[in-house]
Motif scaffolding. Structure first.
Motif, PDB file in Angstrom:
ATOM      1  N   GLN A 172      61.110  67.773  59.307  1.00 13.21           N
ATOM      2  CA  GLN A 172      62.413  67.661  58.653  1.00 13.21           C
ATOM      3  C   GLN A 172      62.302  66.878  57.358  1.00 13.21           C
ATOM      4  N   LYS A 173      62.917  67.406  56.330  1.00 15.96           N
ATOM      5  CA  LYS A 173      62.859  66.769  55.021  1.00 15.96           C
ATOM      6  C   LYS A 173      63.514  65.396  55.045  1.00 15.96           C
ATOM      7  N   GLN A 174      64.555  65.234  55.892  1.00 18.49           N
ATOM      8  CA  GLN A 174      65.297  63.978  55.906  1.00 18.49           C
ATOM      9  C   GLN A 174      64.416  62.804  56.334  1.00 18.49           C
ATOM     10  N   LEU A 175      63.746  62.954  57.482  1.00 21.86           N
ATOM     11  CA  LEU A 175      62.905  61.860  57.962  1.00 21.86           C
ATOM     12  C   LEU A 175      61.723  61.629  57.028  1.00 21.86           C
ATOM     13  N   ARG A 176      61.093  62.708  56.576  1.00 21.59           N
ATOM     14  CA  ARG A 176      59.958  62.569  55.671  1.00 21.59           C
ATOM     15  C   ARG A 176      60.352  61.874  54.382  1.00 21.59           C
ATOM     16  N   SER A 177      61.477  62.271  53.820  1.00 24.81           N
ATOM     17  CA  SER A 177      61.914  61.658  52.568  1.00 24.81           C
ATOM     18  C   SER A 177      62.302  60.196  52.764  1.00 24.81           C
ATOM     19  N   ILE A 178      62.828  59.857  53.951  1.00 24.64           N
ATOM     20  CA  ILE A 178      63.174  58.453  54.223  1.00 24.64           C
ATOM     21  C   ILE A 178      61.910  57.604  54.280  1.00 24.64           C
ATOM     22  N   ILE A 179      60.885  58.090  54.970  1.00 24.80           N
ATOM     23  CA  ILE A 179      59.620  57.353  55.033  1.00 24.80           C
ATOM     24  C   ILE A 179      59.001  57.239  53.649  1.00 24.80           C
ATOM     25  N   LEU A 180      59.069  58.323  52.874  1.00 24.78           N
ATOM     26  CA  LEU A 180      58.498  58.313  51.529  1.00 24.78           C
ATOM     27  C   LEU A 180      59.203  57.312  50.627  1.00 24.78           C
ATOM     28  N   ALA A 181      60.543  57.313  50.665  1.00 22.83           N
ATOM     29  CA  ALA A 181      61.317  56.472  49.746  1.00 22.83           C
ATOM     30  C   ALA A 181      61.326  55.008  50.169  1.00 22.83           C
ATOM     31  N   ASN A 182      61.436  54.740  51.458  1.00 25.15           N
ATOM     32  CA  ASN A 182      61.654  53.372  51.925  1.00 25.15           C
ATOM     33  C   ASN A 182      60.391  52.666  52.389  1.00 25.15           C
ATOM     34  N   VAL A 183      59.326  53.416  52.618  1.00 28.00           N
ATOM     35  CA  VAL A 183      58.087  52.796  53.105  1.00 28.00           C
ATOM     36  C   VAL A 183      56.955  52.975  52.095  1.00 28.00           C
ATOM     37  N   ILE A 184      56.622  54.235  51.813  1.00 21.79           N
ATOM     38  CA  ILE A 184      55.456  54.501  50.971  1.00 21.79           C
ATOM     39  C   ILE A 184      55.697  54.080  49.528  1.00 21.79           C
ATOM     40  N   ARG A 185      56.887  54.388  49.007  1.00 19.59           N
ATOM     41  CA  ARG A 185      57.196  54.051  47.621  1.00 19.59           C
ATOM     42  C   ARG A 185      58.004  52.775  47.488  1.00 19.59           C
ATOM     43  N   SER A 186      57.981  51.965  48.503  1.00 20.13           N
ATOM     44  CA  SER A 186      58.659  50.673  48.436  1.00 20.13           C
ATOM     45  C   SER A 186      57.929  49.739  47.477  1.00 20.13           C
ATOM     46  N   THR A 187      58.659  48.775  46.957  1.00 22.71           N
ATOM     47  CA  THR A 187      58.050  47.805  46.036  1.00 22.71           C
ATOM     48  C   THR A 187      57.083  46.870  46.756  1.00 22.71           C
ATOM     49  N   LYS A 188      57.231  46.762  48.074  1.00 18.21           N
ATOM     50  CA  LYS A 188      56.342  45.885  48.834  1.00 18.21           C
ATOM     51  C   LYS A 188      55.012  46.584  49.095  1.00 18.21           C
ATOM     52  N   PRO A 189      53.906  45.874  48.985  1.00 22.62           N
ATOM     53  CA  PRO A 189      52.605  46.496  49.299  1.00 22.62           C
ATOM     54  C   PRO A 189      52.513  46.822  50.786  1.00 22.62           C
ATOM     55  N   ILE A 190      51.856  47.921  51.100  1.00 22.72           N
ATOM     56  CA  ILE A 190      51.724  48.366  52.488  1.00 22.72           C
ATOM     57  C   ILE A 190      50.597  47.587  53.158  1.00 22.72           C
ATOM     58  N   ASN A 191      50.918  46.903  54.260  1.00 21.91           N
ATOM     59  CA  ASN A 191      49.898  46.143  54.969  1.00 21.91           C
ATOM     60  C   ASN A 191      49.053  47.065  55.845  1.00 21.91           C
ATOM     61  N   ASP A 192      48.019  46.517  56.458  1.00 20.49           N
ATOM     62  CA  ASP A 192      47.063  47.325  57.212  1.00 20.49           C
ATOM     63  C   ASP A 192      47.701  48.000  58.414  1.00 20.49           C
ATOM     64  N   GLU A 193      48.601  47.295  59.107  1.00 19.20           N
ATOM     65  CA  GLU A 193      49.214  47.877  60.294  1.00 19.20           C
ATOM     66  C   GLU A 193      50.104  49.061  59.935  1.00 19.20           C
ATOM     67  N   MET A 194      50.871  48.908  58.850  1.00 17.95           N
ATOM     68  CA  MET A 194      51.718  50.024  58.406  1.00 17.95           C
ATOM     69  C   MET A 194      50.848  51.193  57.950  1.00 17.95           C
ATOM     70  N   ALA A 195      49.762  50.899  57.227  1.00 23.27           N
ATOM     71  CA  ALA A 195      48.857  51.963  56.785  1.00 23.27           C
ATOM     72  C   ALA A 195      48.275  52.709  57.980  1.00 23.27           C
ATOM     73  N   HIS A 196      47.971  51.989  59.047  1.00 19.65           N
ATOM     74  CA  HIS A 196      47.434  52.647  60.250  1.00 19.65           C
ATOM     75  C   HIS A 196      48.476  53.560  60.886  1.00 19.65           C
ATOM     76  N   GLN A 197      49.710  53.096  60.975  1.00 21.97           N
ATOM     77  CA  GLN A 197      50.753  53.921  61.584  1.00 21.97           C
ATOM     78  C   GLN A 197      51.043  55.162  60.743  1.00 21.97           C
TER      79      GLN A 197
END
Length: 630
Positions: A172-197
């Protein structure tokens, strides 16, 4: 501290009596009654309790299967509430994840209590830890879902959908776009645990392709054969209806001709090409997607190669099948995610059909590389190896979008790959091993002697130097050259700058090389120490050198440029038996040494050089095999 101790005591007693669930629920009810009195402390007390519960369960004393539906509902209620203490929410999500991973029965119960609509707000928040736990719950449910539960009707509302149906949710585009906008493209750097998930989510998403990858094509299935007819129709703009006019033999001949142009291995029945697993039907799916969604590029590739008659045509069908198999290997389709890997790629979260788009980019790359290599059918495997290297190198920079990935591939042409390979080969461990270093040391004196002879030959050719004086007019010249036997420097004044070599007879002054005591440069030169000489600019100072002979006599030089300065100082030092230390000598040494090493090791390509020499064999018992020439 008393509150924490009492919580741990309650949990320990419950664990020991195997009634932790009821104790925990009773404790929660008491906290709910106390919430009105101790509202600021309620979140802390509950988070301490949940933390103790998680830590105790990690010891494996109590089975996860002992927990009731009421307990699951209570934990799920903390997740579904819009306003909940962050620590409580984290522990609740962690408990749900552990339940799913440790019990198949609890998986069914948890999946019925949690919907995607309840988890989306947690992904949209700013707390990365909560986002990580949320994606971990989705991954756990997806990982444990039975095969038949991973499909969902397209008309089902995703927000109300239980997490037992995962394939549609992840697409679904909705969930994918939410993860993309709020997690992957967030201003905060992605930590190791998030990168693993995110890596786990990526792997599980691509694993949905495993079924098609391991499905053979049935040559008798008309629906599957219609896909091949569709590829032919799009490429050649013809009707594929079996009722076309003409005899059966004529139509078969026409089909065979077109299937050959499409690059299939089996021209008569191309369905046979898709019986190999992997990639099975997945290759045909990719080809159809490319033909429909990138029709211009598809038609151009097919027609461009089908019209060639020089045996350099790139077979589209065979290439697509092998490329799909390669991409499945690169993305590890069908394999379980690794526990310690963090290798996720943001670009795969930017498109609903990311694997198909990935294929479309790579098939165009393959066609481009084929032309750059001027390959024939015999070079097919070599081209595939280069394409694999191009893809892997482009993925290492983790492009944020498919367009960035495509741009990166544009800079990794076949010529560039060859340069990178050669550079890496020179820097690999083999070139730092003891035998290679010993070879370099053995070759280096020969290279230095070659450079020395070049410098002396340049001194024999001679150079015109400009005289520097305190007056503005500086049109006086003098010439200096070394005799062919390297024993005498000939020099003398000139009226003008000569166009060619100056003969020895016109140079009246001589300086025997045996009389030269030293060579000095820069500020140490006598003509740079004279009154007014220090006012000369820095460039003149860097080009100055002097030859000391007898006691206080100097022959002063100002080189016309840096190259002549290095040639003369190196040559004069070589005449005196000293080391040549100019930057030009270092550059020439590196270049020539590198070339000589490549030439000498050319026959050892892909052969591992041992660190130690092989042992010398024992002497034979007799030498009767030696031929006596007499």
């Amino acid at each position: 501290m008393r509150v924490r101790a009492s919580v741990l005591q309650v949990c320990c007693v419950g664990c020991a009596c195997f009634s932790l669930t009821s104790k925990f629920l009773n404790l929660c009810r008491r906290y709910q009654k106390l919430q009105k009195i101790m509202k600021p402390c309620f979140g802390d007390l509950l988070s301490f309790t949940l933390t103790a519960f998680v830590e105790l369960m990690d010891h494996g004393i109590v089975s996860w299967d002992t927990f009731s539906v009421a307990f699951i509902k209570k934990i799920a209620s903390y997740v579904s509430k819009s306003a909940m203490d962050a620590a409580v929410l984290q522990r609740s999500l962690a408990i749900l994840e552990s339940m799913v991973l440790n019990s198949q029965d609890l998986y069914q119960k948890v999946a019925q209590e949690i919907t995607i609509g309840q988890l989306i707000p947690h992904l949209q928040g700013s707390d990365q830890d909560i986002q990580t736990y949320t994606i971990a719950v989705i991954n756990a449910l997806f990982l444990k879902a039975p095969e038949e539960k991973r499909q969902l009707d397209e008309h089902v509302n995703i927000l109300d959908c239980p997490l037992t149906e995962m394939a549609h949710i992840l697409a679904q585009k909705q969930l994918r776009s939410i993860i993309l906008a709020n997690v992957i493209r967030s201003t905060k750097p992605i930590n190791d645990e998030m990168a693993h998930q995110l890596y786990v989510l990526q792997v599980l998403t691509f694993n949905l392709l495993e079924d098609r990858m391991m499905t053979k094509m049935d040559p008798q299935d008309q629906a599957q054969r219609d896909i091949i007819f569709e590829l032919r129709r799009i490429a050649f703009d013809v009707e594929c209806d079996s009722n076309n006019s003409g005899s059966i033999e004529k139509r078969k001949s026409m089909y065979t001709r077109d299937y050959k142009k499409l690059g299939f291995i089996n021209h008569v029945n191309p369905a046979v090409d898709f019986t190999q697993i992997p990639p099975g039907m997945l290759a045909l799916d990719n080809m159809l997607y490319f033909a429909r969604h990138h029709q211009d590029a598809y038609v151009r590739i097919v027609l461009e190669n089908s019209s060639r008659e020089d045996k350099h045509e790139c077979p589209f069908g065979r290439s697509s099948i092998e490329l799909t198999k390669m991409l499945c290997e690169i993305l590890k389709v069908g394999e379980l995610p690794s526990e310690n890997c963090h290798d996720f790629h943001p670009m795969f979260f930017t498109h609903d059909r990311s694997f198909e788009e990935f294929f479309c980019i790579c098939i165009q790359l393959l066609n481009k590389t084929w032309k750059e290599m001027r390959a024939t059918s015999e070079d097919f495997n070599k081209v595939m190896q280069v394409v694999r290297e191009q893809i892997m190198r482009a993925l290492t920079v983790k492009p944020n979008s498919l367009d960035q990935f495509k741009s990166r591939l544009q800079n990794l042409s076949y010529t560039e790959i060859l340069k990178i390979r050669q550079s890496e080969r020179m820097n690999q461990e083999d070139f730092q091993s003891r035998p290679i270093l010993e070879l370099r040391e053995k070759i280096q004196p020969e290279i230095m002697e070659l450079i020395k002879q070049q410098r002396l030959n340049r001194l024999c050719d001679g150079t015109c130097f400009r005289k520097i004086s305190s007056r503005r007019r500086q049109d006086k010249f003098w010439y200096c050259r070394l005799s062919p036997n390297h024993k005498v420097l000939h020099y003398g004044d000139l009226e003008e700058n000569p166009q060619g070599e100056v003969p020895h007879d016109s140079l009246q002054e001589k300086l025997p090389v045996a009389d030269i005591k030293a060579v000095v440069t820069g500020k140490d030169c006598p003509h740079m120490k004279e009154k007014g000489a220090l006012k000369q600019n820095k460039e003149v100072l860097e080009l100055a050198f002097s030859v000391l002979y007898e006691s206080d006599e100097y022959l002063n030089f100002i080189a016309p440029d840096k190259h002549e300065y290095c040639v003369w100082t190196d040559g004069l030092n070589a005449l005196l038996g000293k080391e040549m230390t100019s930057e030009f000598t270092k550059s020439d040494l590196d270049t020539l040494l590198s070339m000589e090493m490549k030439l000498r090791l050319l026959d050892l390509e892909n052969i591992q050089i041992p660190e130690a020499p092989p042992p010398i064999p024992k002497e034979p018992s007799n030498y009767d095999f030696v031929y006596d020439c007499n």
